[in-house]
Design a protein around this motif. Sequence first.
Motif, PDB file in Angstrom:
ATOM      1  N   GLU A   1      -6.629  -3.269  -1.992  1.00 31.56           N
ATOM      2  CA  GLU A   1      -5.209  -2.834  -1.861  1.00 31.56           C
ATOM      3  C   GLU A   1      -4.857  -1.987  -3.120  1.00 31.56           C
ATOM      4  O   GLU A   1      -4.180  -0.859  -3.112  1.00 31.56           O
ATOM      5  CB  GLU A   1      -4.351  -3.657  -1.373  1.00 31.56           C
ATOM      6  CG  GLU A   1      -4.040  -4.809  -2.600  1.00 31.56           C
ATOM      7  CD  GLU A   1      -4.790  -6.056  -2.310  1.00 31.56           C
ATOM      8  OE1 GLU A   1      -5.682  -6.170  -1.689  1.00 31.56           O
ATOM      9  OE2 GLU A   1      -4.045  -7.075  -2.484  1.00 31.56           O
ATOM     10  N   GLU A   2      -5.093  -2.387  -4.285  1.00 31.66           N
ATOM     11  CA  GLU A   2      -4.806  -2.080  -5.475  1.00 31.66           C
ATOM     12  C   GLU A   2      -5.121  -0.529  -5.721  1.00 31.66           C
ATOM     13  O   GLU A   2      -4.459   0.525  -6.097  1.00 31.66           O
ATOM     14  CB  GLU A   2      -5.213  -2.636  -6.952  1.00 31.66           C
ATOM     15  CG  GLU A   2      -6.519  -2.711  -7.250  1.00 31.66           C
ATOM     16  CD  GLU A   2      -7.447  -3.744  -6.446  1.00 31.66           C
ATOM     17  OE1 GLU A   2      -6.829  -4.252  -5.292  1.00 31.66           O
ATOM     18  OE2 GLU A   2      -8.352  -3.894  -6.834  1.00 31.66           O
TER      19      GLU A   2
ATOM     20  N   LYS B   1       6.880   4.516   4.704  1.00 23.92           N
ATOM     21  CA  LYS B   1       6.508   3.483   5.526  1.00 23.92           C
ATOM     22  C   LYS B   1       7.631   3.166   6.493  1.00 23.92           C
ATOM     23  O   LYS B   1       8.826   3.349   6.396  1.00 23.92           O
ATOM     24  CB  LYS B   1       6.292   2.230   4.697  1.00 23.92           C
ATOM     25  CG  LYS B   1       5.001   1.611   4.665  1.00 23.92           C
ATOM     26  CD  LYS B   1       4.760   0.507   3.177  1.00 23.92           C
ATOM     27  CE  LYS B   1       5.633  -0.790   3.653  1.00 23.92           C
ATOM     28  NZ  LYS B   1       5.544  -1.419   2.312  1.00 23.92           N
TER      29      LYS B   1
ATOM     30  N   LEU C   1      -2.730   1.344  -2.985  1.00 25.13           N
ATOM     31  CA  LEU C   1      -0.845   1.517  -3.637  1.00 25.13           C
ATOM     32  C   LEU C   1      -0.916   2.281  -4.767  1.00 25.13           C
ATOM     33  O   LEU C   1       0.174   2.432  -5.213  1.00 25.13           O
ATOM     34  CB  LEU C   1      -0.680   0.012  -3.596  1.00 25.13           C
ATOM     35  CG  LEU C   1      -0.545  -0.927  -2.201  1.00 25.13           C
ATOM     36  CD1 LEU C   1      -0.295  -2.344  -2.614  1.00 25.13           C
ATOM     37  CD2 LEU C   1       0.275  -0.298  -1.270  1.00 25.13           C
ATOM     38  N   SER C   2      -1.950   2.337  -5.548  1.00 23.30           N
ATOM     39  CA  SER C   2      -1.654   2.955  -6.850  1.00 23.30           C
ATOM     40  C   SER C   2      -2.063   4.577  -6.696  1.00 23.30           C
ATOM     41  O   SER C   2      -1.916   5.131  -7.676  1.00 23.30           O
ATOM     42  CB  SER C   2      -2.705   2.397  -7.820  1.00 23.30           C
ATOM     43  OG  SER C   2      -4.146   2.512  -7.445  1.00 23.30           O
TER      44      SER C   2
ATOM     45  N   LEU D   1      -5.449  -3.591   4.632  1.00 26.55           N
ATOM     46  CA  LEU D   1      -5.111  -4.146   3.167  1.00 26.55           C
ATOM     47  C   LEU D   1      -5.029  -5.629   3.209  1.00 26.55           C
ATOM     48  O   LEU D   1      -5.742  -6.576   2.536  1.00 26.55           O
ATOM     49  CB  LEU D   1      -3.998  -3.605   2.678  1.00 26.55           C
ATOM     50  CG  LEU D   1      -3.929  -2.180   2.606  1.00 26.55           C
ATOM     51  CD1 LEU D   1      -2.421  -2.112   1.655  1.00 26.55           C
ATOM     52  CD2 LEU D   1      -5.013  -1.681   1.533  1.00 26.55           C
TER      53      LEU D   1
ATOM     54  N   GLN E   1      -0.477  -2.191   7.540  1.00 28.23           N
ATOM     55  CA  GLN E   1      -1.299  -2.210   6.271  1.00 28.23           C
ATOM     56  C   GLN E   1      -2.284  -3.330   6.593  1.00 28.23           C
ATOM     57  O   GLN E   1      -2.768  -4.231   5.874  1.00 28.23           O
ATOM     58  CB  GLN E   1      -0.422  -2.890   5.168  1.00 28.23           C
ATOM     59  CG  GLN E   1       0.554  -1.589   4.761  1.00 28.23           C
ATOM     60  CD  GLN E   1       1.011  -1.590   3.322  1.00 28.23           C
ATOM     61  OE1 GLN E   1       1.026  -2.694   2.786  1.00 28.23           O
ATOM     62  NE2 GLN E   1       1.357  -0.570   2.784  1.00 28.23           N
TER      63      GLN E   1
ATOM     64  N   PRO F   1       5.589   4.978  -0.191  1.00 31.62           N
ATOM     65  CA  PRO F   1       6.290   3.970   0.106  1.00 31.62           C
ATOM     66  C   PRO F   1       7.532   4.269   0.859  1.00 31.62           C
ATOM     67  O   PRO F   1       7.889   3.511   1.815  1.00 31.62           O
ATOM     68  CB  PRO F   1       6.467   2.965  -1.079  1.00 31.62           C
ATOM     69  CG  PRO F   1       6.381   3.894  -2.236  1.00 31.62           C
ATOM     70  CD  PRO F   1       5.249   5.098  -1.952  1.00 31.62           C
TER      71      PRO F   1
END
Lengths: 292, 351, 492
Positions: free
Chosen positions: C123-124, C137, C127-128, C116, C113, C134
């Motif tokens: 990042e929001e 990952k 990630l959203s 990010l 990442q 996830p």
Amino acid sequence: MNYRITHRTTYAYSAQVAVSHHAARLRPRDTDTQRCLEFGLSFDPEPDLLTEHVDSFGNQVSCFSVQKLHKHFEVVSRSYVSITAVLQPDPLQTPAWEDVAAKFRDPVSVDLLDPCQFVFGSPLLVHEMPLRTFALPSFPKGRPVLAAAADLCRRINQEFVFDPKATTISTPLKEVLEKKRGVCQDFAHLAIASLRAMGLPARYISGYLRTHPPAGKPRLQGVDASHAWASCFVPGFGWVDFDPTNNCFTALDHITVAIGRDFSDVSPVRGIITGGGKHSVMVGVDVEPVET
Amino acid sequence: MLSRVADSIYWMARYVERAENLSRLLLSTQDLLLDAGAEGLDEEQFWRPILATTGDEEAYTAVHKKIKGRDVAAFVALRPENPNSILNSIRAARENARTVRDQISDDVWECLNGLRLFVESNEGRSTFRNQNAAFYERVLRRSYQFQGIADSTTPRGEVWHFLRLGTCIERADQMSRLIDTCSAISMDMPPHPQSRPLRWAALLRSCSAWHAFQAEHSKLDPKKIIEYLLLDETFPRSVACCVVELHQTLQCLCGVGSLHHMPAPVRRAGRLRSDLAYTTVDEVLAFGLHEYIDALQTRLNDIGEAIFQTFVLYADLTPLKDDGPLESTPTQPLGAYHVHSDEDAQIQQQQ
Amino acid sequence: MSSLFNDYQPGKFFDEVFSAPGAARSHYEALLSNVGSLTPGDYSSLQKAVDAAFLKMGVTFTVYGDDQGTERIFPFDLMPRIIPQREWERVEAGLIQRITALNLFLNDIYHGQKILTDKAVPEELVLSASHYRPEFKGVKVPHGIYIHICGTDLVRDDKGEYFVLEDNGRCPSGASYMLENRHAMKRAFPGLLQSLPVRPVDTYGTMLRETLEHLAPKGVLDPTVVVLTPGIYNSAYFEHCYLAKQMGVPIVEGRDLIMRNDRVFMRTTKGLEQVHVIYRRIDDDFLDPLVFRKDSLLGVPGIINSYRKGHVALANSIGTGVADDKAVYALVPKMIEYYLDQEPILPNVKTYLGIKKKECAYILDNLEKLVVKAVNESGGYGMLMGPSASKKERSDFADRIKANPRNYIAQPVLQLSRHPVFVDDHFEGRHIDLRPYVLYGDRVRVVPGGLTRVALRKGSLVVNSSQGGGSKDTWVLWDECSDKAASTQLAA
């Protein structure tokens, strides 16, 4: 405080199962206040395949498959866990909830990357307007974030009836909100979705709760159950767990097993079978306190 | 070849064959009615056997109070609610073909797709309404075309073998049902004694055996007819002839090994083949025609089940017990498309 | 000038064929002199013959929301769209650049990442994204490639400039129509295709197979490749089947596959056969009920574990949907800068993000000028065409945006380029886009051409098949003098 925990999951099938696959998250986590000193799984019948990995939330996942014909399957986890007292910040001293929410709107600082992934909707919890409406009364202007969470926790505890018959694993939150009934999983989901509706990170914890026998009675074995609660992020401190079902912050009685965005990330045992006809499942949990 | 693909090819062939047989049955019954003249005839007696053949009496009476020629024909031909109708058989054949398009030739596909487009079209419906014989003829022609195209475009590998298995087993099954319709009522039908042979002639016609039979036998002797349709190994629609091919095809599929280690389908087909070869029509009648056919159908079903268990079901997980009745192991719908398999379409269960 | 095009009006849009009424662009001249000499009657009987062939062959898609599961043919317009070599070279370079950056991005967000933590993109937003996984990952995928097959939608504005409209990095569909369209053209205009230097597309099957075989687990010399389909009721089933046939590999459903010892096998009439590479046309959510949606009956329980261990390869990989998210799309130019240190060759369409407070306010204030899209919808669903929408539709959409701003983005309405389309007995201009197919195996390859989609309804800007769209064959021409280029290309 130390605990010896036994978690037994038994499946019975009405007909032979050809193949079954399971994924289990049963190992208690190591946290700042908790150490898992021993852990072991046992099976009947023995799986043909057993592998383990750690998922992206840090939970240990055991995957096992039985590839011979079988009509029942049992997995038992035994663990020995030590818990030390939780250091709790004074709720009234925590930052105002708006300030916390602001930290998770753009731009978000890099050290908040981890909590940031718990701000958004998740597989079982999509953003919905009614949740914000429900949450709002607990979030007057300027209230410290943990005090707001505590108030939310109190309201869920008071306004909702614990009723195992009212919901199932797949009951949507909207229905829980209408019926005002549910179980620990629903209440945890409700708390999490409410916090997120206000733009705050919140996560789901699955674990066990020590039950206290009525005074003078001996402790019964196997009557305990899996439990679930929620966790709220306090900048400068970290995650603080609270239990909406029992209206309290967690302390020595709560044993953390897995952490995720919602139940779908942490279900203790998940399985798929091929064949098998009808099946039934029995779960028995025993949390035995060990004096040290 | 994928097990599911094998099953779909097998069922595609079965459904085409089923549609063809139904069409011929309706066509010949209609002719019979014309020949016999309508006077004083109980329509019901003519048409009930059709419903008996297809096993749909109950489903029919759920919709219609009385047995009437027009209603029966419409029910068997185009009724969407009737899972065994010609319409649904063709749909099922085509859906199965669709899942295995990569395995069959474009011409086979186009033939089936064209047939489905026809029976579902307004043209198809109006043909049926105005002149149903033309409708049946069309289905028959297409089915012959299907057989012909398949024969001349399919490599003689597994696809071909499963095609033949489906065709043969369905044909044998339909033929046995057809003979069975005569087992109970043959002797008291129709009311005029002089027209009695008509019933038997209709039986021969409904399986395109009229000329072939006449070439060998001068008289319409019911016993001879039963023998011909049941036990003769030369007539392509007779049960014995179908079972011979079934057995040969299964041998091709399984490879020829020691006689003592035959896979269940080969063994069962082989045993049925020799039973038919060494049985006389007198023995059949002594045993009771209906009872004999009942047993025959059970054995055909067992062969079908063994084919499914061996080639489609996950063979090495649920091995067939050597002989003995089959254990009813829970089976997921692994294979072909069927008209009403929705309720148990769950392949996997969650827990 | 021929009669068929005499009355054709390019209008105020960028017309692919005519730069002005009666003035054809040079790369269309040969085609026009050929097609134009036909009478409307000849032309329409050619068109009808092709339509009939498509229906007979079952070149169809299924329309959802229709009880009958009706199959329809994807309407096909005979007149091809032509792209000259020089124009194509730029498109090709832009696509290669884009898929390279997207793959580096996916590899990054599922591992370190870095993008990010370096704050190169917010990042929001990443990630959203609801297709961000996830759970996935840290999993190593073969060669670090996530998107092996990409369908990128391109449009041209009123000046003829190419823009990327969206990326399809999950299961892009339509390649079969591209191939069938060419096939139909060969039958309808055999002479024309021979006389023009049109680059072939029918190598797609071979290229796809090579791309997939490249992913096979180490040590497997002759990998078994399969196409995994949800089944015959999927709208793109025809395509799944078609591509399997083109590649000469089996098409399987989830129920044909079974896991043993963390390896994937297919059930065959002769027992179990191991599968090494799966071109899956099932969404992440339905792929493995043990990991994703529990109620999925389409997938294969345990397949993710096998993938994690490298016993089987999946194309595309898991979690690529995050790149399809229309809000993440807006970040692609930044990714290109961050990972490749280059300027994007193909620009994005200006995009306003609902998640950004200021941009959200702009969207709400300018709904009548914008196209609003839900970030995870495709196929023309979940969209608001601001200028043509009613007041009520706009205010309904405004409510939806306010309730979940992350879920929406908006773009200015582009006046897409137009192309003549045969309507009844004459040609009229209709808006078009282009979906080229990009394959990423041992190297990135772009199929010359792709699927040109047409908004058949007069004035419509929506080209999706589910919304009344059709398609055209797309001809990429070698340069008249580039025979040399052709031979070197073939040698490569």
